[in-house]
Write a protein that holds these residues in place. Structure first.
Motif, PDB file in Angstrom:
ATOM      1  N   LEU A  34     -42.417 -14.566   6.001  1.00 58.08           N
ATOM      2  CA  LEU A  34     -42.969 -13.264   5.518  1.00 58.08           C
ATOM      3  C   LEU A  34     -44.398 -13.478   5.714  1.00 58.08           C
ATOM      4  N   ALA A  35     -45.062 -14.305   5.122  1.00 54.85           N
ATOM      5  CA  ALA A  35     -46.518 -14.522   5.242  1.00 54.85           C
ATOM      6  C   ALA A  35     -47.107 -14.306   6.552  1.00 54.85           C
ATOM      7  N   ASN A  36     -46.589 -14.844   7.591  1.00 56.57           N
ATOM      8  CA  ASN A  36     -47.001 -14.668   9.031  1.00 56.57           C
ATOM      9  C   ASN A  36     -47.162 -13.312   9.633  1.00 56.57           C
ATOM     10  N   ASN A  37     -46.493 -12.498   8.959  1.00 55.75           N
ATOM     11  CA  ASN A  37     -46.599 -11.152   9.330  1.00 55.75           C
ATOM     12  C   ASN A  37     -47.642  -9.935   8.480  1.00 55.75           C
ATOM     13  N   LEU A  38     -47.929 -10.539   7.375  1.00 52.51           N
ATOM     14  CA  LEU A  38     -48.867  -9.826   6.523  1.00 52.51           C
ATOM     15  C   LEU A  38     -50.395  -9.788   7.100  1.00 52.51           C
ATOM     16  N   ASP A  39     -50.967  -8.769   6.665  1.00 53.43           N
ATOM     17  CA  ASP A  39     -52.475  -8.639   6.994  1.00 53.43           C
ATOM     18  C   ASP A  39     -53.298  -9.399   5.928  1.00 53.43           C
ATOM     19  N   PRO A  40     -54.319  -9.729   5.943  1.00 56.33           N
ATOM     20  CA  PRO A  40     -55.285 -10.298   4.871  1.00 56.33           C
ATOM     21  C   PRO A  40     -55.217  -9.899   3.502  1.00 56.33           C
ATOM     22  N   LYS A  41     -55.385  -8.408   3.459  1.00 57.23           N
ATOM     23  CA  LYS A  41     -55.527  -7.680   2.151  1.00 57.23           C
ATOM     24  C   LYS A  41     -54.141  -7.842   1.408  1.00 57.23           C
ATOM     25  N   THR A  42     -52.795  -7.716   2.096  1.00 57.68           N
ATOM     26  CA  THR A  42     -51.446  -7.823   1.597  1.00 57.68           C
ATOM     27  C   THR A  42     -51.235  -9.428   1.231  1.00 57.68           C
ATOM     28  N   LEU A  43     -51.732 -10.338   2.105  1.00 59.63           N
ATOM     29  CA  LEU A  43     -51.454 -11.750   1.780  1.00 59.63           C
ATOM     30  C   LEU A  43     -52.410 -12.370   0.397  1.00 59.63           C
ATOM     31  N   ALA A  44     -53.704 -11.556   0.276  1.00 56.67           N
ATOM     32  CA  ALA A  44     -54.436 -11.938  -0.952  1.00 56.67           C
ATOM     33  C   ALA A  44     -53.712 -11.236  -2.010  1.00 56.67           C
ATOM     34  N   THR A  45     -53.150  -9.973  -2.073  1.00 57.07           N
ATOM     35  CA  THR A  45     -52.378  -9.205  -2.991  1.00 57.07           C
ATOM     36  C   THR A  45     -51.056 -10.268  -3.602  1.00 57.07           C
ATOM     37  N   ALA A  46     -50.330 -10.812  -2.399  1.00 56.43           N
ATOM     38  CA  ALA A  46     -49.230 -11.408  -2.666  1.00 56.43           C
ATOM     39  C   ALA A  46     -49.568 -12.768  -3.220  1.00 56.43           C
ATOM     40  N   SER A  47     -50.470 -13.359  -3.043  1.00 60.75           N
ATOM     41  CA  SER A  47     -50.905 -14.664  -3.718  1.00 60.75           C
ATOM     42  C   SER A  47     -51.126 -14.526  -5.032  1.00 60.75           C
ATOM     43  N   CYS A  48     -51.289 -13.482  -5.854  1.00 64.42           N
ATOM     44  CA  CYS A  48     -51.403 -13.292  -7.255  1.00 64.42           C
ATOM     45  C   CYS A  48     -49.867 -12.898  -7.867  1.00 64.42           C
ATOM     46  N   VAL A  49     -48.944 -12.983  -7.246  1.00 63.87           N
ATOM     47  CA  VAL A  49     -47.733 -12.737  -7.842  1.00 63.87           C
ATOM     48  C   VAL A  49     -47.203 -13.940  -8.866  1.00 63.87           C
ATOM     49  N   SER A  50     -47.425 -15.252  -8.160  1.00 66.91           N
ATOM     50  CA  SER A  50     -47.121 -16.417  -8.970  1.00 66.91           C
ATOM     51  C   SER A  50     -47.594 -17.563  -8.267  1.00 66.91           C
ATOM     52  N   LYS A  51     -47.511 -18.540  -9.045  1.00 61.54           N
ATOM     53  CA  LYS A  51     -47.928 -20.008  -8.340  1.00 61.54           C
ATOM     54  C   LYS A  51     -47.410 -20.254  -7.040  1.00 61.54           C
ATOM     55  N   PRO A  52     -45.915 -20.232  -7.044  1.00 61.83           N
ATOM     56  CA  PRO A  52     -45.437 -20.461  -5.762  1.00 61.83           C
ATOM     57  C   PRO A  52     -45.923 -19.743  -4.460  1.00 61.83           C
ATOM     58  N   TRP A  53     -45.997 -18.214  -5.030  1.00 63.65           N
ATOM     59  CA  TRP A  53     -46.448 -17.275  -3.779  1.00 63.65           C
ATOM     60  C   TRP A  53     -47.877 -17.710  -3.561  1.00 63.65           C
ATOM     61  N   HIS A  54     -48.677 -18.219  -4.634  1.00 63.47           N
ATOM     62  CA  HIS A  54     -49.988 -18.563  -4.268  1.00 63.47           C
ATOM     63  C   HIS A  54     -50.119 -19.460  -3.344  1.00 63.47           C
ATOM     64  N   ALA A  55     -49.319 -20.330  -3.271  1.00 62.47           N
ATOM     65  CA  ALA A  55     -49.325 -21.647  -2.643  1.00 62.47           C
ATOM     66  C   ALA A  55     -48.836 -21.235  -1.165  1.00 62.47           C
ATOM     67  N   ALA A  56     -47.787 -20.811  -1.241  1.00 59.64           N
ATOM     68  CA  ALA A  56     -47.538 -20.242   0.345  1.00 59.64           C
ATOM     69  C   ALA A  56     -48.482 -19.087   1.077  1.00 59.64           C
ATOM     70  N   MET A  57     -49.083 -18.239   0.169  1.00 60.21           N
ATOM     71  CA  MET A  57     -49.902 -17.243   0.800  1.00 60.21           C
ATOM     72  C   MET A  57     -51.221 -17.511   0.907  1.00 60.21           C
ATOM     73  N   SER A  58     -51.695 -18.902   0.448  1.00 58.98           N
ATOM     74  CA  SER A  58     -53.004 -19.376   0.540  1.00 58.98           C
ATOM     75  C   SER A  58     -53.106 -20.513   1.451  1.00 58.98           C
ATOM     76  N   SER A  59     -51.835 -20.840   2.124  1.00 63.42           N
ATOM     77  CA  SER A  59     -52.019 -22.008   2.964  1.00 63.42           C
ATOM     78  C   SER A  59     -53.042 -22.068   4.323  1.00 63.42           C
ATOM     79  N   ASP A  60     -53.763 -23.031   4.588  1.00 62.87           N
ATOM     80  CA  ASP A  60     -54.627 -23.052   5.494  1.00 62.87           C
ATOM     81  C   ASP A  60     -54.113 -22.654   6.981  1.00 62.87           C
ATOM     82  N   HIS A  61     -52.815 -22.969   7.088  1.00 61.82           N
ATOM     83  CA  HIS A  61     -52.412 -22.436   8.699  1.00 61.82           C
ATOM     84  C   HIS A  61     -52.404 -21.026   8.541  1.00 61.82           C
ATOM     85  N   LEU A  62     -52.312 -20.294   7.675  1.00 59.75           N
ATOM     86  CA  LEU A  62     -52.017 -18.796   7.760  1.00 59.75           C
ATOM     87  C   LEU A  62     -53.618 -18.056   7.671  1.00 59.75           C
ATOM     88  N   TRP A  63     -54.359 -18.655   7.189  1.00 52.29           N
ATOM     89  CA  TRP A  63     -56.012 -18.213   7.089  1.00 52.29           C
ATOM     90  C   TRP A  63     -56.974 -18.816   8.040  1.00 52.29           C
TER      91      TRP A  63
END
Length: 263
Positions: free
Chosen positions: A22-51
């Motif tokens: 899912l993260a591979n198809n999100l824009d930066p703003k949506t990624l940042a918002t999604a990373s605030c959902v929970s700790k697992p989401w933060h880990a997934a949405m903040s990984s270096d290979h995405l950013w």
């Protein structure tokens, strides 16, 4: 078979592999918002290979900053620094809601060998340089008190900014220093400042600014050659330009913490 709506049914968790896809198809703003959902989401949405691609594509001039930090800056924080800096340049500036006259700077130094010493400076007594930078010099006038303070490698400083009448307080830094603390040298203290915003604490956001303090050491004549503090300098630096920010920029940042209900 109908889907159960019982409250006792456990809510299904999304596998991390699905979050990665899912993260591979999100824009930066949506990624940042999604990373605030929970700790697992933060880990997934903040990984270096995405950013990494987003950071190097949008802000290539900041790529060298990643390796200068210890440990290296995560790419999502590097992107945040560039994005914040760009927004500041694009956004029309407004006058801050607080002024230096509303503030008091309180600095405390302590270590294992000397009694604590405190500097209190009302903002109304601070002198601005010709560039109006958020950088201030404090003369050490109470000579007898400072002669009792031996600056050592374990010296720790706390710098608080207090709003009039103690209506608010913000800690700029609370840390140990680095440097030789000998005559003719400087003792340095620095602390990265948090982002000003509703999500800053939960997501580990950075402001792109660093609080800095310098103790200018000197040898006291007639005191057996003792090395003492000659003056104290404080300021706020931008990590993008490595220059001191302007007074208005510093005040706009502080008002987010000192007057959170008014901004």
């Amino acid at each position: 078979m109908p889907i159960s709506t019982s409250q006792d049914s456990p809510s299904p968790s999304i596998p991390w592999q699905v979050l990665e896809l899912l993260a591979n198809n999100l824009d930066p703003k949506t990624l940042a918002t999604a990373s605030c959902v929970s700790k697992p989401w933060h880990a997934a949405m903040s990984s270096d290979h995405l950013w990494e691609h987003l950071s190097t594509t949008h802000f290539p001039s900041l790529s060298h900053l990643r390796s200068l930090a210890v440990p290296p800056l995560p790419y999502h924080r590097l992107y945040n620094l560039g994005f914040t800096s760009t927004k500041r340049r694009q956004k029309p500036t407004s006058k801050p809601l607080i002024t230096l006259q509303n503030l008091t700077f309180i600095i405390t130094l302590n270590n294992s060998t000397s009694p604590p010493i405190t500097i209190t400076r009302p903002g109304s007594t601070l002198s601005l340089d010709h560039k109006s930078l958020f950088r201030f010099d404090f003369d050490v006038r109470d000579r007898d008190t400072w002669l009792l303070f031996d600056v050592s490698d374990d010296t720790k400083v706390t710098w608080n900014v207090v709003l009039r009448g103690f209506e608010g307080v913000f800690t700029m830094m609370d840390c140990k220093g680095k440097g030789s603390f000998i005559s003719g040298s400087d003792g340095w203290f620095s602390a990265e400042l948090p982002a000003a915003g509703c999500c800053a604490a939960g997501c580990g956001g950075a402001s792109g600014m660093v609080a800095e303090m310098r103790l200018v050491m000197k040898e006291e004549v007639g005191e057996g050659g003792r090395t003492v503090v000659g003056s104290v300098n404080v300021g706020v630096l931008s990590v993008v330009s490595w220059r001191y920010v302007g007074v208005d920029d510093g005040l706009r940042y502080l008002q987010h913490f000192l007057q959170p209900c008014d901004v």
